[in-house]
Design a protein around this motif. Sequence first.
Motif, short mmCIF file in Angstrom:
data_model
loop_
_atom_site.label_atom_id
_atom_site.label_comp_id
_atom_site.label_asym_id
_atom_site.label_seq_id
_atom_site.Cartn_x
_atom_site.Cartn_y
_atom_site.Cartn_z
N UNK A 82 77.44 6.78 70.02
CA UNK A 82 77.89 6.42 71.37
C UNK A 82 79.08 5.48 71.41
N UNK A 83 79.32 4.72 70.36
CA UNK A 83 80.44 3.76 70.42
C UNK A 83 81.39 3.94 69.24
N UNK A 84 82.62 3.49 69.46
CA UNK A 84 83.65 3.58 68.41
C UNK A 84 83.27 2.73 67.21
N UNK A 85 82.77 1.54 67.49
CA UNK A 85 82.43 0.65 66.39
C UNK A 85 81.36 1.27 65.50
N UNK A 86 80.38 1.90 66.15
CA UNK A 86 79.31 2.50 65.36
C UNK A 86 79.86 3.68 64.55
N UNK A 87 80.77 4.45 65.15
CA UNK A 87 81.37 5.57 64.40
C UNK A 87 82.07 5.04 63.15
N UNK A 88 82.85 3.97 63.32
CA UNK A 88 83.57 3.41 62.17
C UNK A 88 82.58 2.91 61.12
N UNK A 299 81.34 -12.56 72.82
CA UNK A 299 80.72 -12.25 74.11
C UNK A 299 80.94 -10.76 74.36
N UNK A 300 79.84 -10.06 74.55
CA UNK A 300 79.92 -8.60 74.54
C UNK A 300 79.19 -7.98 75.71
N UNK A 301 79.64 -6.81 76.10
CA UNK A 301 78.85 -5.99 77.02
C UNK A 301 78.03 -5.04 76.16
N UNK A 302 77.34 -4.11 76.81
CA UNK A 302 76.42 -3.22 76.10
C UNK A 302 77.10 -2.46 74.95
N UNK A 303 78.44 -2.34 75.04
CA UNK A 303 79.16 -1.56 74.03
C UNK A 303 78.88 -2.07 72.62
N UNK A 304 78.58 -3.37 72.51
CA UNK A 304 78.35 -3.93 71.18
C UNK A 304 76.88 -3.94 70.79
N UNK A 305 76.04 -3.45 71.72
CA UNK A 305 74.60 -3.58 71.45
C UNK A 305 74.11 -2.58 70.42
N UNK A 306 74.85 -1.51 70.30
CA UNK A 306 74.32 -0.41 69.49
C UNK A 306 74.90 -0.40 68.10
N UNK A 307 74.03 -0.50 67.15
CA UNK A 307 74.43 -0.16 65.79
C UNK A 307 75.23 -1.20 65.03
N UNK A 308 75.87 -2.13 65.70
CA UNK A 308 76.73 -3.04 64.95
C UNK A 308 75.93 -3.80 63.91
N UNK A 309 76.44 -3.82 62.72
CA UNK A 309 75.73 -4.49 61.63
C UNK A 309 76.52 -5.72 61.25
N UNK A 310 76.05 -6.85 61.69
CA UNK A 310 76.74 -8.10 61.37
C UNK A 310 75.83 -8.85 60.42
#
Length: 434
Positions: A82-88, A299-310
Amino acid sequence: MSFSELGLSPELLRAVADKGYDMPSPIQVQAVPAVLSGRDVLAGAQTGTGKTAGFILPILQRLNADAAHAAGHAPRALVLTPTRELAAQVADSSRSYGKYLRLRTYQVFGGVSINPQISALRSGCDILVATPGRLLDLAQQRAVDLSKVQVLVLDEADRMLDMGFIPDIRRIIKLLPQQRQNLLFSATYSDDIRGLAERLLHDPLSIQVAPRNAPIELVEQRAYRVQKEQKRHLLVHLIQDGQWRQVLIFTRTKHGANRLTQQLEGAGIRAAAIHGNKSQAARVKALEMFKQGQVTALVATEVAARGLDIKELPHVVNYELPNVPEDYVHRIGRTGRAGAGGEAVSLVSSDESSLLRDIERVLRRPIPTVPTPVFKIVESAPQPASHRPPQGGARHAQGNSRGHKGSDRRDSRRVSGSGSGGSRSAGQQRGRQH
Ligand code: AMP
């Protein structure tokens, strides 16, 4: 159970060993053999438990074994996110797990120029990781041939199948061969989505490694009751008093994310915003700065909620509760990843009580409401010295930007959450509202 017992090839075992993984995670133990068997899979696994490797490792193995069919340039596996960050991120994982194989992974998503993507696709790839919109653009321009796709993965499947994405997904599926393996991975599934998912799958193997919709146990959750207009002051207090070094904060709107970022900066906390209105370059930069510790707060909206691995993210704050209760699970899943602990703090104003109840219903347990600490109201705008909040022993006092003298300390704005959830804030907010 070891990785070698999962039936993975020596090249993949070497790559996994390079990563330093000792043993497969529970989702990997179940998903790897299931995907290798060629069956459709509906997998529910908590965020941060290694589900990417759960589908990428066996896909790499299957594509590698089937090298005879790799003659063309067309992708043989398609992963939609669903998000660009997760695709990357998924594409990076695929390249690193597949580094000893001669398979190519490429990612495409919107927000960046399409031309380099067209050229790269022309030179071919085996695994394509994509967000739906850009993939359809590329397909329309005949820059990608999806007719050779043998495996389709929907990562964060519940989001992929919700109202926003489903028309795009339907269009993409029409471009795929009917005979293919379908893999759906997500931490959460609502009943509607589960029904839809099951129609998409053929005789699926259902894998559930954690209770449905349960947040990862390692995350310590708590809620504070606080007036809406005082949230930012409490947040500043929590960050400064707790000496937080890295905190991911979720707001509901892009505008709210920008405003809070400025307010945190005004309070001397280095912050960056990440949301859908930012250019892709700005999003990548904000995330990188955050990962490298150059900013304390993202500070993030829902776009950062998915999948980001920090890696080892210690704190997540729900500055505003999400409207969709399942999103809470994804947000707090940004911490407590790969076995590390973390804490998730929710700032709950009285108008959010019903959202909190909805979340607790999904979690099937209450989120402990703890007493709100006393915090100062400090306006970020420069003030005359006589108007500054009291110094020194005033750590637990609340200042006010307008004429609130040091001697006039009021603890009346202490907000106490007793578990009943009622806000007992009695003070008047005379300072500037945000
Ligand atoms: P994911 O849920 O796929 O986003 O993975 C979450 C994190 O767990 C990533 O940082 C992975 O590198 C890490 N990870 C995945 N599998 C394992 C494993 N078997 N052992 C240790 N860490 C892992």
